[in-house]
Design a protein around this motif. Structure first.
Motif, PDB file in Angstrom:
ATOM      1  N   TYR A  27       0.914  -1.113   0.073  1.00 44.68           N
ATOM      2  CA  TYR A  27      -0.057  -0.003  -0.036  1.00 44.68           C
ATOM      3  C   TYR A  27       0.742   1.167  -0.001  1.00 44.68           C
ATOM      4  O   TYR A  27       1.689   1.455   0.852  1.00 44.68           O
ATOM      5  CB  TYR A  27      -0.755  -0.091   1.221  1.00 44.68           C
ATOM      6  CG  TYR A  27      -1.818   1.114   1.335  1.00 44.68           C
ATOM      7  CD1 TYR A  27      -2.989   1.205   0.607  1.00 44.68           C
ATOM      8  CD2 TYR A  27      -1.587   2.209   2.237  1.00 44.68           C
ATOM      9  CE1 TYR A  27      -3.681   2.237   0.626  1.00 44.68           C
ATOM     10  CE2 TYR A  27      -2.526   3.274   2.359  1.00 44.68           C
ATOM     11  CZ  TYR A  27      -3.748   3.309   1.736  1.00 44.68           C
ATOM     12  OH  TYR A  27      -4.654   4.053   1.752  1.00 44.68           O
ATOM     13  N   GLY A  28       0.802   2.025  -0.985  1.00 47.04           N
ATOM     14  CA  GLY A  28       1.824   2.941  -1.231  1.00 47.04           C
ATOM     15  C   GLY A  28       1.316   4.468  -0.894  1.00 47.04           C
ATOM     16  O   GLY A  28       2.086   5.503  -1.611  1.00 47.04           O
ATOM     17  N   HIS A  29       0.444   4.599  -0.024  1.00 50.72           N
ATOM     18  CA  HIS A  29       0.153   5.940   0.549  1.00 50.72           C
ATOM     19  C   HIS A  29       0.506   6.106   1.997  1.00 50.72           C
ATOM     20  O   HIS A  29       0.304   5.375   2.792  1.00 50.72           O
ATOM     21  CB  HIS A  29      -1.287   6.287   0.329  1.00 50.72           C
ATOM     22  CG  HIS A  29      -1.865   6.107  -1.182  1.00 50.72           C
ATOM     23  ND1 HIS A  29      -1.625   7.171  -2.066  1.00 50.72           N
ATOM     24  CD2 HIS A  29      -2.598   5.025  -1.977  1.00 50.72           C
ATOM     25  CE1 HIS A  29      -2.154   6.810  -3.333  1.00 50.72           C
ATOM     26  NE2 HIS A  29      -2.446   5.439  -3.289  1.00 50.72           N
ATOM     27  N   LEU A  30       1.086   7.324   2.037  1.00 55.99           N
ATOM     28  CA  LEU A  30       1.170   7.819   3.425  1.00 55.99           C
ATOM     29  C   LEU A  30      -0.056   7.678   4.182  1.00 55.99           C
ATOM     30  O   LEU A  30      -0.881   8.517   4.083  1.00 55.99           O
ATOM     31  CB  LEU A  30       1.628   9.226   3.700  1.00 55.99           C
ATOM     32  CG  LEU A  30       2.301   9.638   4.859  1.00 55.99           C
ATOM     33  CD1 LEU A  30       3.830   9.194   5.175  1.00 55.99           C
ATOM     34  CD2 LEU A  30       2.404  11.364   4.945  1.00 55.99           C
ATOM     35  N   HIS A  31      -0.097   7.060   5.513  1.00 57.32           N
ATOM     36  CA  HIS A  31      -1.227   6.873   6.188  1.00 57.32           C
ATOM     37  C   HIS A  31      -0.955   6.536   7.867  1.00 57.32           C
ATOM     38  O   HIS A  31       0.542   6.514   7.988  1.00 57.32           O
ATOM     39  CB  HIS A  31      -1.995   5.570   5.605  1.00 57.32           C
ATOM     40  CG  HIS A  31      -1.099   4.214   5.843  1.00 57.32           C
ATOM     41  ND1 HIS A  31      -0.188   4.032   5.082  1.00 57.32           N
ATOM     42  CD2 HIS A  31      -1.490   3.093   6.478  1.00 57.32           C
ATOM     43  CE1 HIS A  31       0.218   2.776   5.322  1.00 57.32           C
ATOM     44  NE2 HIS A  31      -0.711   2.284   6.397  1.00 57.32           N
ATOM     45  N   PHE A  32      -1.982   6.429   8.415  1.00 57.81           N
ATOM     46  CA  PHE A  32      -1.597   6.371   9.840  1.00 57.81           C
ATOM     47  C   PHE A  32      -2.886   5.670  10.450  1.00 57.81           C
ATOM     48  O   PHE A  32      -3.847   5.475   9.908  1.00 57.81           O
ATOM     49  CB  PHE A  32      -1.312   7.573  10.623  1.00 57.81           C
ATOM     50  CG  PHE A  32      -2.428   8.397  10.792  1.00 57.81           C
ATOM     51  CD1 PHE A  32      -3.480   8.411  11.653  1.00 57.81           C
ATOM     52  CD2 PHE A  32      -2.766   9.254   9.664  1.00 57.81           C
ATOM     53  CE1 PHE A  32      -4.685   9.354  11.892  1.00 57.81           C
ATOM     54  CE2 PHE A  32      -3.841  10.133   9.688  1.00 57.81           C
ATOM     55  CZ  PHE A  32      -4.761  10.245  10.632  1.00 57.81           C
ATOM     56  N   HIS A  33      -2.721   4.718  11.600  1.00 54.77           N
ATOM     57  CA  HIS A  33      -4.131   4.439  12.197  1.00 54.77           C
ATOM     58  C   HIS A  33      -3.614   4.180  13.546  1.00 54.77           C
ATOM     59  O   HIS A  33      -2.382   4.213  14.401  1.00 54.77           O
ATOM     60  CB  HIS A  33      -4.116   2.826  11.442  1.00 54.77           C
ATOM     61  CG  HIS A  33      -2.828   2.061  11.364  1.00 54.77           C
ATOM     62  ND1 HIS A  33      -2.143   1.444  12.664  1.00 54.77           N
ATOM     63  CD2 HIS A  33      -2.169   1.780  10.268  1.00 54.77           C
ATOM     64  CE1 HIS A  33      -1.244   1.073  11.905  1.00 54.77           C
ATOM     65  NE2 HIS A  33      -1.084   0.964  10.513  1.00 54.77           N
ATOM     66  N   LEU A  69       1.225   7.108  13.890  1.00 54.37           N
ATOM     67  CA  LEU A  69       2.484   7.513  13.352  1.00 54.37           C
ATOM     68  C   LEU A  69       2.545   7.115  11.946  1.00 54.37           C
ATOM     69  O   LEU A  69       2.170   6.207  11.231  1.00 54.37           O
ATOM     70  CB  LEU A  69       3.773   6.372  13.779  1.00 54.37           C
ATOM     71  CG  LEU A  69       5.296   6.553  13.155  1.00 54.37           C
ATOM     72  CD1 LEU A  69       5.988   7.729  13.592  1.00 54.37           C
ATOM     73  CD2 LEU A  69       5.931   5.517  13.695  1.00 54.37           C
ATOM     74  N   PRO A  70       2.651   8.319  11.111  1.00 50.88           N
ATOM     75  CA  PRO A  70       2.701   8.374   9.676  1.00 50.88           C
ATOM     76  C   PRO A  70       3.734   7.434   9.118  1.00 50.88           C
ATOM     77  O   PRO A  70       4.650   7.709   9.546  1.00 50.88           O
ATOM     78  CB  PRO A  70       2.573   9.805   9.171  1.00 50.88           C
ATOM     79  CG  PRO A  70       2.287  10.462  10.318  1.00 50.88           C
ATOM     80  CD  PRO A  70       2.738   9.829  11.635  1.00 50.88           C
ATOM     81  N   HIS A  71       3.347   6.746   8.190  1.00 51.56           N
ATOM     82  CA  HIS A  71       4.210   5.784   7.596  1.00 51.56           C
ATOM     83  C   HIS A  71       3.945   5.387   6.108  1.00 51.56           C
ATOM     84  O   HIS A  71       2.635   5.262   5.918  1.00 51.56           O
ATOM     85  CB  HIS A  71       4.709   4.572   8.576  1.00 51.56           C
ATOM     86  CG  HIS A  71       3.349   3.506   8.601  1.00 51.56           C
ATOM     87  ND1 HIS A  71       2.336   4.131   9.511  1.00 51.56           N
ATOM     88  CD2 HIS A  71       2.804   2.660   7.899  1.00 51.56           C
ATOM     89  CE1 HIS A  71       1.493   2.958   9.441  1.00 51.56           C
ATOM     90  NE2 HIS A  71       1.619   2.288   8.647  1.00 51.56           N
ATOM     91  N   VAL A  72       4.773   4.629   5.324  1.00 53.58           N
ATOM     92  CA  VAL A  72       4.410   4.058   4.078  1.00 53.58           C
ATOM     93  C   VAL A  72       5.541   3.239   3.550  1.00 53.58           C
ATOM     94  O   VAL A  72       6.672   3.579   3.987  1.00 53.58           O
ATOM     95  CB  VAL A  72       4.220   5.293   2.891  1.00 53.58           C
ATOM     96  CG1 VAL A  72       5.456   6.066   2.784  1.00 53.58           C
ATOM     97  CG2 VAL A  72       3.767   4.669   1.736  1.00 53.58           C
ATOM     98  N   LEU A  73       5.229   2.177   2.925  1.00 57.86           N
ATOM     99  CA  LEU A  73       6.318   1.328   2.360  1.00 57.86           C
ATOM    100  C   LEU A  73       6.060   1.600   0.870  1.00 57.86           C
ATOM    101  O   LEU A  73       5.107   0.931   0.320  1.00 57.86           O
ATOM    102  CB  LEU A  73       6.158   0.040   2.720  1.00 57.86           C
ATOM    103  CG  LEU A  73       6.157  -0.275   4.264  1.00 57.86           C
ATOM    104  CD1 LEU A  73       5.919  -1.886   4.558  1.00 57.86           C
ATOM    105  CD2 LEU A  73       7.520  -0.026   4.868  1.00 57.86           C
ATOM    106  N   ARG A  74       6.973   2.193   0.084  1.00 61.09           N
ATOM    107  CA  ARG A  74       6.568   2.689  -1.343  1.00 61.09           C
ATOM    108  C   ARG A  74       7.613   1.687  -2.055  1.00 61.09           C
ATOM    109  O   ARG A  74       8.813   1.825  -1.954  1.00 61.09           O
ATOM    110  CB  ARG A  74       6.855   4.189  -1.729  1.00 61.09           C
ATOM    111  CG  ARG A  74       6.817   4.473  -3.022  1.00 61.09           C
ATOM    112  CD  ARG A  74       5.213   4.594  -3.396  1.00 61.09           C
ATOM    113  NE  ARG A  74       5.456   5.060  -4.577  1.00 61.09           N
ATOM    114  CZ  ARG A  74       4.116   5.538  -5.275  1.00 61.09           C
ATOM    115  NH1 ARG A  74       3.111   5.558  -4.706  1.00 61.09           N
ATOM    116  NH2 ARG A  74       4.223   5.960  -6.644  1.00 61.09           N
TER     117      ARG A  74
END
Length: 288
Positions: A27-33, A69-74
């Motif tokens: 999933y390639g979008h900056l996101h947080f949960h 924590l905002p994160h992304v694995l692009r």
């Protein structure tokens, strides 16, 4: 655009959730949960963004990402090609601290894990190999009974909390989500930079992506990333240059130009500032 508050689906009253991902790309979008996420990357490579940290991720990385924590694995560009044979595979555990902390994590035997949970607000990484006991614990999770999964989760957290080789990723901790529109702007900016880093990118270009004036964008970007736009752009370009220096047979100048630099001396200067050594030394150190 979809909101970047990522909702983790729940199907029962479990205090944690096991997920197995197997796709061409992550999933390639900056996101947080709100859930804390602990992940083993089994296959896949690309750019890792955690808070204000930009780096590479690869197979057998173990990541612990704190709540909100905002994160992304692009994933790298070749993972997005229509005929790709690449796979991006990961095993994750997601859990809410409020479901474990009042009872399980307040026992005398588990209180040492509370510091790890606080540290996870900055993001944590541990590098291992496929035969490492920690990687094997993740492999066992999907086939275990819920009780066994809980014990394995606690064992994973115990290992991370007592291992000095874990790496704290982000200087900045993100304890509360900011406005959704701020996350949407950041996601557009990060996506634009990751897709266009090899081309000339001006401050005006990226300010237009964020729908802000250049001055307002500089203030916004510094406030949310603790970096200037030029710093982040150079970090992304150098991160990709490191991969090419390790994997390709191109010359240093060819790699510099393919990563968006129009001046070799500027590339050498930025590379040394970020990596602590010039490109030639980086190649020799990697292949030694």
């Amino acid at each position: 655009m979809k909101p970047l508050l990522f909702k983790v689906p729940t199907v029962d009253d479990r205090s944690f959730r096991i997920e197995q991902d197997s796709f061409p790309h992550f999933y390639g979008h900056l996101h947080f949960h709100p859930e804390i996420q602990v992940t083993l990357i089994k296959e896949g490579e690309g750019t890792l963004i955690v808070g204000d940290k930009i780096d590479r991720f690869g197979p057998n990385d173990v990541l612990m990402l704190g709540s909100n924590l905002p994160h992304v694995l692009r994933s790298d560009p070749d993972y997005f090609l229509p005929d790709t044979t690449h796979r991006s595979i990961a095993i994750s555990v997601l859990f809410h601290t409020e479901q474990l902390e009042p009872n399980v994590l307040n026992l005398p035997e588990t209180r040492h894990l509370l510091h790890l949970l606080q540290e996870s607000q900055h993001g944590i990484r541990f590098r291992c190999n496929e035969d490492h006991p920690l990687a094997q614990k993740f492999e066992q999770l999907p086939g275990q009974r819920p009780f066994e999964q809980l014990l394995t989760l606690l064992s994973i957290l115990d290992f991370l909390s007592t291992n000095d080789n874990r790496e704290v990723l982000s200087v900045t901790a993100f304890k509360h989500p900011q406005r959704p529109e701020d996350h949407q702007r950041l996601e557009r900016v990060f996506s634009y930079i990751l897709e266009k880093y090899h081309s000339p990118i001006s401050l005006e270009d990226v300010a237009n992506v964020a729908n802000l004036t250049p001055g307002a964008f500089c203030r916004f970007f510094r406030q949310h990333t603790r970096k200037t736009f030029s710093t982040l752009l150079n970090e992304v370009r150098v991160e990709h240059a490191c991969r090419y220096l390790r994997e390709s047979k191109q010359s240093i100048s060819q790699i510099a130009f393919s990563c968006g630099y129009t001046n070799l001396s500027n590339f050498n200067r930025q590379f040394k500032e970020i990596m602590g050594m010039p490109p030639g030394e980086y190649i020799r150190k990697y292949h030694s």
